[in-house]
Design a protein around this motif. Structure first.
Motif, mmCIF file in Angstrom:
data_model
loop_
_atom_site.group_PDB
_atom_site.id
_atom_site.type_symbol
_atom_site.label_atom_id
_atom_site.label_comp_id
_atom_site.label_asym_id
_atom_site.label_seq_id
_atom_site.Cartn_x
_atom_site.Cartn_y
_atom_site.Cartn_z
ATOM 1 N N LYS A 1 130.589 9.288 29.117
ATOM 2 C CA LYS A 1 130.243 8.609 30.366
ATOM 3 C C LYS A 1 130.487 9.489 31.592
ATOM 4 C CE LYS A 1 132.324 4.696 31.510
ATOM 5 N NZ LYS A 1 132.618 3.417 32.186
ATOM 6 N N GLY A 2 131.620 10.175 31.569
ATOM 7 C CA GLY A 2 131.957 11.022 32.712
ATOM 8 C C GLY A 2 130.883 12.046 33.025
ATOM 9 N N THR A 3 130.201 12.503 31.989
ATOM 10 C CA THR A 3 129.167 13.526 32.191
ATOM 11 C C THR A 3 128.066 13.026 33.119
ATOM 12 O OG1 THR A 3 129.602 14.332 29.974
ATOM 13 C CG2 THR A 3 127.560 15.056 31.010
ATOM 14 N N ILE A 4 127.781 11.745 33.020
ATOM 15 C CA ILE A 4 126.747 11.189 33.892
ATOM 16 C C ILE A 4 127.103 11.449 35.348
ATOM 17 C CG2 ILE A 4 125.646 9.059 34.672
ATOM 18 C CD1 ILE A 4 125.958 7.974 31.840
ATOM 19 N N TYR A 5 128.400 11.343 35.642
ATOM 20 C CA TYR A 5 128.831 11.497 37.032
ATOM 21 C C TYR A 5 128.864 12.953 37.472
ATOM 22 C CZ TYR A 5 129.658 6.582 37.171
ATOM 23 O OH TYR A 5 129.461 5.228 37.153
ATOM 24 N N LEU A 6 128.660 13.863 36.550
ATOM 25 C CA LEU A 6 128.504 15.262 36.941
ATOM 26 C C LEU A 6 127.088 15.505 37.444
ATOM 27 C CD1 LEU A 6 130.284 16.961 33.913
ATOM 28 C CD2 LEU A 6 131.232 16.493 36.184
ATOM 29 N N HIS A 7 126.181 14.634 37.059
ATOM 30 C CA HIS A 7 124.779 14.837 37.434
ATOM 31 C C HIS A 7 124.296 13.860 38.508
ATOM 32 C CE1 HIS A 7 123.716 17.733 34.222
ATOM 33 N NE2 HIS A 7 124.646 17.111 33.519
ATOM 34 N N PHE A 8 124.924 12.695 38.585
ATOM 35 C CA PHE A 8 124.457 11.673 39.530
ATOM 36 C C PHE A 8 125.648 11.015 40.216
ATOM 37 C CE2 PHE A 8 121.614 12.027 35.900
ATOM 38 C CZ PHE A 8 120.427 12.372 36.530
ATOM 39 N N ARG B 1 120.690 16.558 31.656
ATOM 40 C CA ARG B 1 120.224 15.747 32.767
ATOM 41 C C ARG B 1 118.991 14.949 32.352
ATOM 42 N NH1 ARG B 1 119.621 15.656 38.709
ATOM 43 N NH2 ARG B 1 117.446 15.046 38.889
ATOM 44 N N GLU B 2 118.076 15.628 31.691
ATOM 45 C CA GLU B 2 116.859 14.938 31.238
ATOM 46 C C GLU B 2 117.191 13.847 30.230
ATOM 47 O OE1 GLU B 2 113.880 15.241 32.551
ATOM 48 O OE2 GLU B 2 114.991 16.553 33.936
ATOM 49 N N ALA B 3 118.106 14.180 29.303
ATOM 50 C CA ALA B 3 118.477 13.198 28.281
ATOM 51 C C ALA B 3 119.079 11.956 28.940
ATOM 52 C CB ALA B 3 119.469 13.818 27.302
ATOM 53 N N ILE B 4 119.888 12.196 29.949
ATOM 54 C CA ILE B 4 120.517 11.066 30.642
ATOM 55 C C ILE B 4 119.452 10.230 31.346
ATOM 56 C CG2 ILE B 4 122.027 10.427 32.547
ATOM 57 C CD1 ILE B 4 123.707 12.973 31.807
ATOM 58 N N LEU B 5 118.529 10.899 32.016
ATOM 59 C CA LEU B 5 117.467 10.165 32.707
ATOM 60 C C LEU B 5 116.673 9.304 31.726
ATOM 61 C CD1 LEU B 5 116.152 12.867 35.220
ATOM 62 C CD2 LEU B 5 117.175 10.664 35.824
ATOM 63 N N ALA B 6 116.331 9.908 30.585
ATOM 64 C CA ALA B 6 115.538 9.169 29.604
ATOM 65 C C ALA B 6 116.316 7.977 29.053
ATOM 66 C CB ALA B 6 115.121 10.100 28.459
ATOM 67 N N ALA B 7 117.565 8.217 28.719
ATOM 68 C CA ALA B 7 118.391 7.140 28.165
ATOM 69 C C ALA B 7 118.570 6.033 29.202
ATOM 70 C CB ALA B 7 119.750 7.692 27.746
ATOM 71 N N ALA B 8 118.787 6.442 30.430
ATOM 72 C CA ALA B 8 119.016 5.455 31.487
ATOM 73 C C ALA B 8 117.766 4.605 31.696
ATOM 74 C CB ALA B 8 119.400 6.161 32.782
ATOM 75 N N LEU B 9 116.608 5.248 31.646
ATOM 76 C CA LEU B 9 115.377 4.476 31.809
ATOM 77 C C LEU B 9 115.248 3.433 30.704
ATOM 78 C CD1 LEU B 9 112.717 3.715 32.970
ATOM 79 C CD2 LEU B 9 111.692 5.759 31.971
ATOM 80 N N ASP B 10 115.575 3.837 29.484
ATOM 81 C CA ASP B 10 115.533 2.868 28.385
ATOM 82 C C ASP B 10 116.424 1.666 28.681
ATOM 83 O OD1 ASP B 10 113.803 4.364 26.891
ATOM 84 O OD2 ASP B 10 115.342 5.326 25.673
ATOM 85 N N GLU B 11 117.632 1.946 29.102
ATOM 86 C CA GLU B 11 118.583 0.851 29.333
ATOM 87 C C GLU B 11 118.181 0.004 30.530
ATOM 88 O OE1 GLU B 11 121.027 -0.083 27.382
ATOM 89 O OE2 GLU B 11 120.600 1.518 25.958
ATOM 90 N N PHE B 12 117.782 0.659 31.609
ATOM 91 C CA PHE B 12 117.350 -0.104 32.787
ATOM 92 C C PHE B 12 116.151 -0.986 32.441
ATOM 93 C CE2 PHE B 12 119.342 3.235 35.725
ATOM 94 C CZ PHE B 12 120.359 2.394 36.126
ATOM 95 N N SER B 13 115.224 -0.419 31.677
ATOM 96 C CA SER B 13 114.039 -1.197 31.309
ATOM 97 C C SER B 13 114.415 -2.407 30.477
ATOM 98 C CB SER B 13 113.063 -0.341 30.498
ATOM 99 O OG SER B 13 112.572 0.713 31.290
ATOM 100 N N ALA B 14 115.326 -2.207 29.555
ATOM 101 C CA ALA B 14 115.658 -3.281 28.631
ATOM 102 C C ALA B 14 116.485 -4.368 29.283
ATOM 103 C CB ALA B 14 116.402 -2.710 27.421
ATOM 104 N N ARG B 15 117.331 -4.005 30.253
ATOM 105 C CA ARG B 15 118.283 -4.983 30.765
ATOM 106 C C ARG B 15 118.211 -5.248 32.254
ATOM 107 N NH1 ARG B 15 122.149 -5.825 26.958
ATOM 108 N NH2 ARG B 15 122.299 -4.319 25.271
ATOM 109 N N ALA C 1 122.366 8.938 25.253
ATOM 110 C CA ALA C 1 122.032 10.325 25.625
ATOM 111 C C ALA C 1 122.896 11.322 24.858
ATOM 112 C CB ALA C 1 122.212 10.509 27.133
ATOM 113 N N GLY C 2 123.823 10.831 24.075
ATOM 114 C CA GLY C 2 124.692 11.723 23.322
ATOM 115 C C GLY C 2 125.650 12.482 24.217
ATOM 116 N N VAL C 3 126.272 11.766 25.109
ATOM 117 C CA VAL C 3 127.042 12.374 26.181
ATOM 118 C C VAL C 3 128.189 11.423 26.524
ATOM 119 C CG1 VAL C 3 126.713 12.216 28.681
ATOM 120 C CG2 VAL C 3 125.492 13.964 27.376
#
Lengths: 215, 215
Positions: B58-65, B26-40, B54-56
């Motif tokens: 795509k479907g895994t993201i939807y398990l957390h959010f 979950r943390e890895a996804i949050l961190a990766a997402a922040l990077d992408e949101f910030s950049a784009r 995040a090394g995950v």
DNA sequence: TCATTATGACTGACTGGTCAGTCATAATAC
DNA sequence: GTATTATGACTGACCAGTCAGTCATAATGA
């Protein structure tokens, strides 16, 4: 190119010829595009919506602008370019600093906050990081010119003792900061805590340059 | 892959169990997402890229959010929420205003500008207008609390004569403005004219509260 | 003046590509 | 053994940009 139109008839209301119509459409597209970009941001704004709003087919947009990005840049250019001269002129006028400060506040409230230029600036802040070319244009053609004029005037004020804070010459950002903040605040939080923009700007000017009468 | 670990051996390095792995992802996804949101930006950021980063899958993201938007909101919540207490605490400390001002500058430079919180704030400014719910959360949970603490302290300072500018109590925005401006400036124009953030903030504090030594 | 021809601005259906979100299957933890 | 978690190929919606065709207007000429 433009042969005798309806000849110099007195008619104020000539039918617009091709060229005029084309120019009018270009303006309509720019205005519609600004609306859409403001409402949705660059990536999410739809060319179809702009076309519909401008009363034009989508293809028409591409007769006037190379692509979505060029359209965006042209909005910034066309609205901010002409404004810079006004600001420079204000800074160069030979008037007391405190009067100038009041004029700058009024200029901002009337010509930025009261117009679409507020949206342009918001868009620059919002989309600029993803458009380095545009940020460069904006810095070169707008910001650096305004800042140079401001610095020159502030240096004079420092020399004559009109102000005592040296930092202002190095950081004219301190003068701009409340304006930036006001644009962001009103876009995000005005419904929770409305902001009186003129008062905010005047407060900063009072602090920077001493109390002065409201214009 | 890793079946029953060595059970409660003293080993500091137990294999992570389900819960821990899940939290880590979950943390890895949050961190990766922040990077992408910030950049784009929100609209242009891709879930596929976040997953890869995040090394995950795509479907895994939807398990957390629930969806992209929920992910975005959670980033803001998780990074800004805990920070508010720190700021409130700083404002409530019983120290001279000028010392407090220096601490606030340091807090901003270190805990906002030196961290991803800078990106969060930039994203709030950038995407907030299109996420009214998020703007409301941010106002309620972050801004109003920080502003209330600031107003209380400033009112006291006014009562005791530590400051003379009444406007500061009404417009704590004037204290925040250089920080906002610095975040925007560095994102857009640092390559043309780098900005010394600490100096900018200190300059404003000096002007607002009088000269004080750098900490 | 009016008929004929030429021009190019305009249209909007279409294409190719992208991407959020889904879900059947696989891997893993217990 | 089985419940939980992870995977990634897939789908359907969406949208920037294209282009063959249309038609109002301008140019020509008789």
């Amino acid at each position: 190119m433009k042969p005798a139109a309806k000849r110099s008839l007195k008619t104020e209301k000539r039918l617009p010829n091709r060229e005029e119509k084309s120019a009018a459409r270009r303006e309509a597209i720019l205005a519609a595009a600004l609306d859409e970009f403001s409402a949705r941001g660059f990536a999410a704004a739809r060319l179809d919506d702009m076309a519909k709003r401008a009363g034009v087919a989508k293809g028409t947009i591409y007769l006037h602008f190379r692509d979505k990005e060029a359209l965006f840049q042209e909005i910034v250019r066309s609205l901010m370019g002409p404004f810079v001269g006004t600001v420079e002129h204000a800074f160069n006028a030979d008037i007391p600093l405190r009067t100038l400060a009041n004029q700058v506040v009024e200029l901002f409230v009337r010509e930025v906050f009261g117009t679409r230029r507020k949206d342009i600036i918001r868009l620059m802040m919002t989309e600029g990081p993803r458009f380095p070319k545009l940020a460069e244009f904006y810095y070169r053609e707008v910001l650096s010119r305004v800042f140079n004029a401001a610095r020159k005037r502030l240096q004079r004020a420092l020399d004559t003792g009109e102000i005592s804070h040296k930092a202002l010459v190095r950081y004219p950002q301190l003068i701009a900061a409340p304006g930036i903040t006001a644009i962001i605040w009103t876009g995000l939080f005005d419904r929770f805590e409305p902001l009186n923009v003129r008062e905010l700007l005047q407060a900063q000017m009072n602090i920077l340059f001493g109390e002065g009468r409201a214009s």
